[in-house]
Design a protein around this motif. Sequence first.
Motif, PDB file in Angstrom:
ATOM      1  N   LEU A 517       0.825  -1.208   0.000  1.00  0.00           N
ATOM      2  CA  LEU A 517       0.000   0.000   0.000  1.00  0.00           C
ATOM      3  C   LEU A 517       0.861   1.261   0.000  1.00  0.00           C
ATOM      4  O   LEU A 517       0.562   2.239  -0.709  1.00  0.00           O
ATOM      5  N   LYS A 520       2.186   1.927  -3.324  1.00  0.00           N
ATOM      6  CA  LYS A 520       1.153   2.403  -4.244  1.00  0.00           C
ATOM      7  C   LYS A 520       0.651   3.802  -3.886  1.00  0.00           C
ATOM      8  O   LYS A 520      -0.342   4.273  -4.443  1.00  0.00           O
ATOM      9  N   GLU A 522      -0.391   4.989  -0.827  1.00  0.00           N
ATOM     10  CA  GLU A 522      -1.338   5.162   0.281  1.00  0.00           C
ATOM     11  C   GLU A 522      -0.627   5.727   1.515  1.00  0.00           C
ATOM     12  O   GLU A 522       0.551   5.448   1.748  1.00  0.00           O
ATOM     13  N   ARG A 523      -1.367   6.502   2.305  1.00  0.00           N
ATOM     14  CA  ARG A 523      -0.856   7.029   3.570  1.00  0.00           C
ATOM     15  C   ARG A 523      -1.160   6.005   4.661  1.00  0.00           C
ATOM     16  O   ARG A 523      -2.318   5.785   5.009  1.00  0.00           O
ATOM     17  N   VAL A 524      -0.103   5.375   5.167  1.00  0.00           N
ATOM     18  CA  VAL A 524      -0.244   4.330   6.180  1.00  0.00           C
ATOM     19  C   VAL A 524       0.437   4.807   7.454  1.00  0.00           C
ATOM     20  O   VAL A 524       1.565   5.328   7.415  1.00  0.00           O
ATOM     21  N   ILE A 534      -5.039   2.885   7.843  1.00  0.00           N
ATOM     22  CA  ILE A 534      -5.212   3.579   6.568  1.00  0.00           C
ATOM     23  C   ILE A 534      -6.433   4.477   6.719  1.00  0.00           C
ATOM     24  O   ILE A 534      -7.545   3.998   6.982  1.00  0.00           O
ATOM     25  N   GLU A 535      -6.245   5.780   6.530  1.00  0.00           N
ATOM     26  CA  GLU A 535      -7.372   6.707   6.679  1.00  0.00           C
ATOM     27  C   GLU A 535      -8.301   6.654   5.480  1.00  0.00           C
ATOM     28  O   GLU A 535      -9.524   6.552   5.615  1.00  0.00           O
ATOM     29  N   ASN A 536      -7.748   6.736   4.300  1.00  0.00           N
ATOM     30  CA  ASN A 536      -8.556   6.761   3.076  1.00  0.00           C
ATOM     31  C   ASN A 536      -7.929   5.817   2.059  1.00  0.00           C
ATOM     32  O   ASN A 536      -6.884   6.126   1.485  1.00  0.00           O
ATOM     33  N   LEU A 537      -8.568   4.669   1.848  1.00  0.00           N
ATOM     34  CA  LEU A 537      -8.058   3.681   0.908  1.00  0.00           C
ATOM     35  C   LEU A 537      -8.666   3.920  -0.464  1.00  0.00           C
ATOM     36  O   LEU A 537      -9.890   3.853  -0.631  1.00  0.00           O
ATOM     37  N   SER A 538      -7.833   4.235  -1.436  1.00  0.00           N
ATOM     38  CA  SER A 538      -8.334   4.510  -2.783  1.00  0.00           C
ATOM     39  C   SER A 538      -8.887   3.223  -3.403  1.00  0.00           C
ATOM     40  O   SER A 538      -8.399   2.122  -3.127  1.00  0.00           O
ATOM     41  N   ASN A 541      -6.680   0.541  -5.074  1.00  0.00           N
ATOM     42  CA  ASN A 541      -5.806  -0.312  -4.271  1.00  0.00           C
ATOM     43  C   ASN A 541      -6.566  -1.321  -3.415  1.00  0.00           C
ATOM     44  O   ASN A 541      -5.942  -2.078  -2.662  1.00  0.00           O
ATOM     45  N   LYS A 542      -7.890  -1.346  -3.557  1.00  0.00           N
ATOM     46  CA  LYS A 542      -8.659  -2.316  -2.774  1.00  0.00           C
ATOM     47  C   LYS A 542      -8.356  -3.749  -3.183  1.00  0.00           C
ATOM     48  O   LYS A 542      -8.493  -4.681  -2.389  1.00  0.00           O
TER      49      LYS A 542
END
Length: 790
Positions: A517, A520, A522-524, A534-538, A541-542
């Motif tokens: 993640l 890719k 993502e802010r982890v 993960i605050e907001n999973l695009s 990337n699910k």
Amino acid sequence: MLKKHWVAGVMSLSLMTSMPFAVTAEAPQKKWTNVNSFEEADGSPFNSEHYDFVKYSKIGSILKKIDRESKRVTLEQTGVSSKGYPMYVVTISNTGDKGKYGHYKKLRKEMFRNPQRAQDWIAENPDFKVPVMINGSIHGTEYIGSDAVLQLIDRFANDNDEETKEILDSNILIFNVVANPDGRVDGTRFNGNGIDLNRDFITLSQEETKQTVDLITEWNPMVFLDLHGYVNSDDGKPGLIEPCTPPHNPNYEYDLFSKWALDQAQAMEAEIVGNKANYETDLYKNMTGTYIPQRDDSAGWDDYPPIFTPMYAMYHGAYGYTLEAPTNNWDGVRWANDAVMGALKFAVQNKQGMLTDQIEIFERGINFDHPYHEEGFFPNAYVLPVDEKDPTVTEKAVNHLIENDIAVEKAVKPFSAKGQTYPAGTYIVSMSQAKAGLANTMLWDGEDITNDTPAMYDISAWSLPELWGFEAIEVDEKVNAKTKPVKEAEYEGSLQGRGPYVISNSSVQAVKLVNNLINKGERVYKDDAGNFYIENLSSRNKKLVKESGIKLQSAKVPYQKEMLSTLKVAVLKDGGMNKAQSHAGTKLALERLGFSVKEVTPKEVAEKGLSQYDAFLYAGTDALLQYENVREANKPFVIGSKQAYDSFKANVQTFIDNGGKYISVGAGGARASSQLGLTTIKVNTGGSNSNGIVKVDYAKDEVTAGYKKDDLGFVYRPVWFTELGNSKSIATLGEGDFFVAGHWKNNQLAAGQSVIVEEAEKDVTLIGLEAGFRDHTDYLFRLLSNALYQ
């Protein structure tokens, strides 16, 4: 198994049957990376002789030519090595038997379904054929193995003498021609991932090992011969032929193996000595025998761990032997050739009795009848519960068991065992099955054999539940559960709720998902307990969550958190000191955790420093820092000079001073850290061949997140720390009798002592446990990711 049958029309290549082969070059099948005329290694610094062995780049054409010209031969490519080189398998039989392979494989299946019927059929059909498998050069620099295989293939493909015809009348010969192409090309013992494949046969971390297991489970050979070098002596008995000294693995039906093994070994010896006039050098011309450990020694060459190729094959009923040729030359090739011929002749003379006893192993398993084992040694079954949120560890274990020909069932309704109720979906491994010995050696806790033998050849404990981190509950009574057979365990990850989501620090797959993640975009975040958010999973990337197999739940992101970023990680490469690569397991662990890892040599660190990296791991031997009295074979790998050593030391210190993260792993890393002045604690070590599973008390710390106070670890050449000063101890060996399984003399000296410490004023962590040992310690891999993310 994926197979490719070769067709006619390839380049013709002349092949002489005398020693050595006369061959010409063919165009390489891929871009080579080494340096001679074929861009392959000419030899190895660990071999004293560099004879004109057959280069890997020529082997494909040799085999294709034989396949074209002989109707007895079936040539297959069963896959590729770690670096992409073809893996060749040659099967040879009488031409009339080639169309009957399916018939013989049906007999194999009958061995497991109804072994008594299979034994009756054998008694009524004395012309049956038995498979014998010969494995060539699993260690890349032991060149004689594959060269002997090539000669044997040529003989059985083309010759018509009575001896050849008699052997083919009784056998189907399966040749794994080059079990380690990468090592042969590169001139190393290892494959392209730096793994010793002859230590990988309980974990199957490498493609080459998996392909060998596929062959073993496809054919279930009666005899398995693994061709190695080099064991020499000056007592007139050069070379080595198993069977082994004690301790023997207690999961074997060893009485059935030993009934034939010593006699077959002596038949190999007789064939070698009987042909000594045909050898060229005095060492061989003056032979009186070979070294057969079971006959000639009391300890030191054991068959206890199932990590070696022939020892693993024994769990499939094979009479398995390591054959160690004396020298790295054409006489060594002849020695291996003669040994194989001796084994084949013995198998022809005794095939009915040997195969009947092989089937008896399976019959004992199916009937839960183990007459030479103590009552209660084998449980009735193992129950494998599944963590609903993170089933990935159990999923890996179940698929691994199935890959190894072990039957696994899955409960379709809740059931009870040992007073505990288990839900539908729980896995059950019944021990009433043909390969119960292999199932048990993978799933049992192991035992302390310290007082059983003075020394061990390699590891002495390997419990997959304890070292991979899944539950395997022994059940002694009959398990009454409605079940169905499992072909594959496969779980999809999912998202519950709208987020934010928490990823528990629960498995290797969980950490890999985190790194995927991050890579890719993502802010982890990570909290102090080691869990990830993960605050907001695009949406794009699910699919990574789905592929991970982990179920993520909504959770509030804690106020105290740290955002993670991609780390540039370097691990010190040892190249093969003393024929070992102790850093390769750590590299494998980091890659499986999802980190991008760069190997750097001691000389590269000395010349270029570490400024381009965020973290540096020292997981190899401290001998890498040698620059005096270095044996010739180790010179390519060590630091080499006082000037280079001083530069290495200064560059590592500068890296730490500038905020770099330094992590050492194992005894070698700890000793090197002390030598470099990175710690002032006292580093204590046990014997070089001491190893095993230990009880560990993990304190609450970011490095030990996900581990408990009363938990487990693994040691290999154990190391523990005393006189800590200001250093912080975050894990200690248990008090009292902390040793669970393995071999470790005087282990009481380490009871209660620290095994993981952190320096107080610099980012230096010393992990004494073998957190990245080959692929054995999957459960401990997260100690590395925790230390990196601290």
